[in-house]
Design a protein around this motif. Structure first.
Motif, short mmCIF file in Angstrom:
data_model
loop_
_atom_site.label_atom_id
_atom_site.label_comp_id
_atom_site.label_asym_id
_atom_site.label_seq_id
_atom_site.Cartn_x
_atom_site.Cartn_y
_atom_site.Cartn_z
N HIS A 493 0.83 -1.20 0.00
CA HIS A 493 0.00 0.00 0.00
C HIS A 493 0.88 1.26 0.00
N PHE A 495 -0.36 4.38 0.55
CA PHE A 495 -0.84 4.89 1.83
C PHE A 495 -0.99 3.67 2.74
N LEU A 500 -4.04 4.43 7.41
CA LEU A 500 -5.38 4.85 7.01
C LEU A 500 -6.43 4.40 8.03
N TYR A 511 -9.03 1.30 1.56
CA TYR A 511 -7.57 1.21 1.64
C TYR A 511 -6.99 0.14 0.71
N ASN A 516 -4.03 2.22 -4.86
CA ASN A 516 -3.16 2.40 -3.69
C ASN A 516 -2.06 1.35 -3.66
N ARG A 532 3.09 8.43 7.42
CA ARG A 532 2.32 9.23 6.46
C ARG A 532 3.11 9.26 5.15
N ALA A 578 -3.53 11.77 5.29
CA ALA A 578 -4.79 11.04 5.23
C ALA A 578 -5.90 11.84 4.55
N ASP A 580 -5.73 13.72 2.15
CA ASP A 580 -5.51 13.78 0.70
C ASP A 580 -5.74 12.43 0.01
N TYR A 581 -6.13 11.40 0.77
CA TYR A 581 -6.10 10.04 0.23
C TYR A 581 -7.02 9.87 -0.97
N GLU A 582 -8.27 10.26 -0.87
CA GLU A 582 -9.18 10.02 -1.98
C GLU A 582 -8.79 10.86 -3.20
N PHE A 584 -5.70 11.56 -3.90
CA PHE A 584 -4.56 10.81 -4.41
C PHE A 584 -5.02 9.67 -5.31
#
Length: 603
Positions: A493, A495, A500, A511, A516, A532, A578, A580-582, A584
């Motif tokens: 992963h 992230f 996450l 996740y 990812n 992170r 975290a 920014d994850y979606e 990303f």
């Protein structure tokens, strides 16, 4: 449907007699005898006590017209009950059977006339039982034509002093009565379609098993000795078994002299040294490719009809059609097996980046691609130097669009007809124009990456694009994606999962999205831990100037940026957390789709 079949009964002795005489053909749909010896014992036990053992299903092949106005009677084929009948043949008739390794072995069931109460009187023969005078080592001797009950009982009593002769004689009589036990049989009429036969099979078969179109085709082939069908069936089986187990060649060469004298032996022998596993075909694959290539059709039900001599226009059956169909199928199977064809085709897949079975898509797509390879090699309108390129493009297109996933026979059939009518290149251009538009690349393809499955076509093509480009795994310079794609343990992963779950309580569907995922050395993944992304990517950049290269062996920042680009990592990753994850995921899906498009257009 009722007019499609009748129900009757046969004694065990009658069934074995019909098999022996050839009036009922065992096509070996399930091929090697897969029952273990205890199941054979249990079947004999059930027959001894008169318990039901399920229905057999037979299907009469249609009668065919032959030259001169005569009619050849179709043979009756056993399509369900092969394992039971083979078990009876082994245990009662004393015939050797093929085990899962295609070795000829006897299955011996012992009988104890002195059993008591609820004890089963039967057992699989073991050395201990063989030495015990109470046990008769092989019940097959009771069903031999020259068996003399009087002599046997007297000999048994002499070997077991004190036993009751009446009990022994009574139980021997009960054992021999197995020959007269009745087996139910569903007799399916020749006029029934494969779909109707399949429906009957599914409704009656309590195990919920399903007969495929390839099963019916193999039964038709194996039952037609006049056209060499049994040897052709055997060749297909052996070829597929060798593809998975090359060492099986020793068994064939030492134990099947008839096959070794056949034309098929040298077509299979090369597999004894083959270690490639990106395309290990089964008999369904061989039949489909051979049929599509030689007949220009995609539905295996049509193959069964043609091998039966079906005249689709006159709606009857003719011997010359069966003759021609067997000859064409034979030629198609030979082409499939030929070493130069098979290896050249798999080399085309490898050179396109599909270097591991882990990223080979649906068998339907591979089968159509092999058929296409064989077809284009004989197409004068396509330069021989371009065949591999067209096959690669078609395969990648079909994987990306899911063209042959699910129920694909009708699509294969239509594609073959259109290629025949239009020519391949015009048809290819038409399909690409309709299926691979800008909207597909920019919208549909990124959307298809919203999944957690590494078996989705877009992910497999993305990995193939990395292999073809000789991309390095993340943070390394020389550790190639191509070297690790067979090991799912090297997919990690970007992230971290734990990060996450801890920061945003992300569910698995989020996740574990494939956007990812990246290939990453385990030591680097361990060093990352729950950090992170912005933190550990920054550490990786800072490590370039340091002596400690624990994050990899990249020597310059330019190399790092190139490495991130090759792995479709967004430029802003150095600041991401975290929240920014979606975003990303959305950015990376677009980058992955662009990489896939560039790869496809480079083929």
């Amino acid at each position: 449907m009722k007019d499609c079949y009748s129900v009757t009964t046969y004694s065990v002795q009658s069934i074995l007699g019909l098999i022996e005489s050839g009036d009922i053909a065992i096509p070996e749909i399930q091929r090697p005898f897969v029952w273990d010896s205890t199941k054979v014992r249990d079947l004999i036990d059930s027959l001894y006590y008169g318990y039901p053992t399920g229905y057999l299903i037979t299907w009469k092949n249609p009668d065919v017209k032959i030259k001169g106005g005569g009619v050849a009677e179709g043979k009756t084929v056993l399509i369900d009950g092969q394992q039971r009948v083979t078990a009876l043949t082994a245990a009662l008739a004393g015939k050797a059977v093929l085990n899962e390794d295609y070795e000829s072995k006897r299955v011996k069931i012992a009988f104890n006339p002195l059993y008591e109460g609820e004890d089963t009187p039967f057992a699989v023969l073991t050395p201990v039982i063989d030495k015990d005078p109470r046990w008769i080592s092989d019940i097959a001797e009771f069903f031999a034509p020259d068996f003399d009950s009087w002599t046997f009982v007297n000999g048994y009593i002499e070997a077991n002093p004190g036993c009751d002769p009446k009990v022994v004689n009574s139980r021997i009589t009960d054992l021999k009565a197995i020959a007269t036990r009745q087996l139910g049989c569903i007799v399916v009429a020749a006029e029934c379609s494969i779909d109707e036969v399949t429906d009957i099979f599914i409704r009656i078969n309590s195990r919920g098993a399903v007969l495929s179109q390839a099963d019916f085709a193999m039964s038709k082939i194996a039952a037609d000795e006049a056209h060499g069908g049994n040897m052709l069936r055997k060749a297909i089986d052996y070829y597929c078994h060798l593809a998975v187990k090359p060492e099986f060649w020793t068994t064939i060469s030492q134990n099947d002299a008839e096959f070794m004298r056949s034309e098929y032996a040298d077509k299979c022998e090369w597999l004894k040294d083959d270690k490639d596993d990106i395309y290990d075909p089964d008999y369904n694959d061989v039949l489909r490719v051979a049929f599509m290539h030689m007949f220009g059709r995609g539905k295996l039900a049509d193959l069964v009809s043609l091998l039966s001599g079906r005249d689709f226009e006159a709606r009857d059956f003719k011997g010359e059609i069966a003759d021609a169909s067997f000859a064409k199928l034979h030629d198609g199977v030979i082409k499939f097996m030929r070493k130069s064809n098979f290896q050249d085709f798999t080399a085309a897949l490898r050179s396109a980046g599909f270097a591991s079975s882990s990223i080979i898509g649906s068998k339907g797509a591979v089968n159509f691609a092999y058929n296409l390879y064989l077809t284009l090699r004989e197409d004068d309108s396509v330069p021989s130097t371009d065949v591999k390129r067209w096959v690669q493009r078609w395969y990648v297109m079909s994987i990306l669009t899911g063209r042959y996933s699910g129920s694909s026979e009708s699509i294969m059939d239509r594609d073959m007809r259109r290629i025949s009518e239009q020519g391949f290149i015009p048809f290819y251009n038409e399909i690409v124009a309709s299926q691979l538009s800008d909207n597909f690349w920019e919208v549909a393809l990124p959307q298809s990456l919203v999944t957690t499955s590494v078996r989705t076509g877009a992910w497999m093509v993305y990995v193939a694009s990395q292999v073809r480009s000789a991309d390095n795994t993340l943070f390394t310079n020389g550790f190639k994606v191509a070297g690790v794609i067979g090991n799912v343990g090297d997919i990690h992963h970007i992230f971290p999962k734990a990060y996450l779950k801890k920061t945003i309580d992300a569910p698995q569907r989020l996740y574990n999205q494939i956007a990812n995922y990246t290939y990453l050395e385990k030591r680097i993944n361990i060093a990352i831990g729950e950090m992170r992304p912005g933190e550990y990517f920054t550490k990786a950049r800072e490590a370039i100037a340091a002596e400690d290269k624990y994050f990899g062996d990249i020597a310059t920042e330019a190399d790092l940026i190139a490495n991130l680009k090759a792995n479709c990592i967004p430029e802003g990753i150095f600041d991401m957390g975290a929240a920014d994850y979606e975003g990303f995921l959305a950015q990376r899906r677009i980058l992955m789709a662009r990489k896939i498009r560039g790869y496809y257009e480079s083929l």
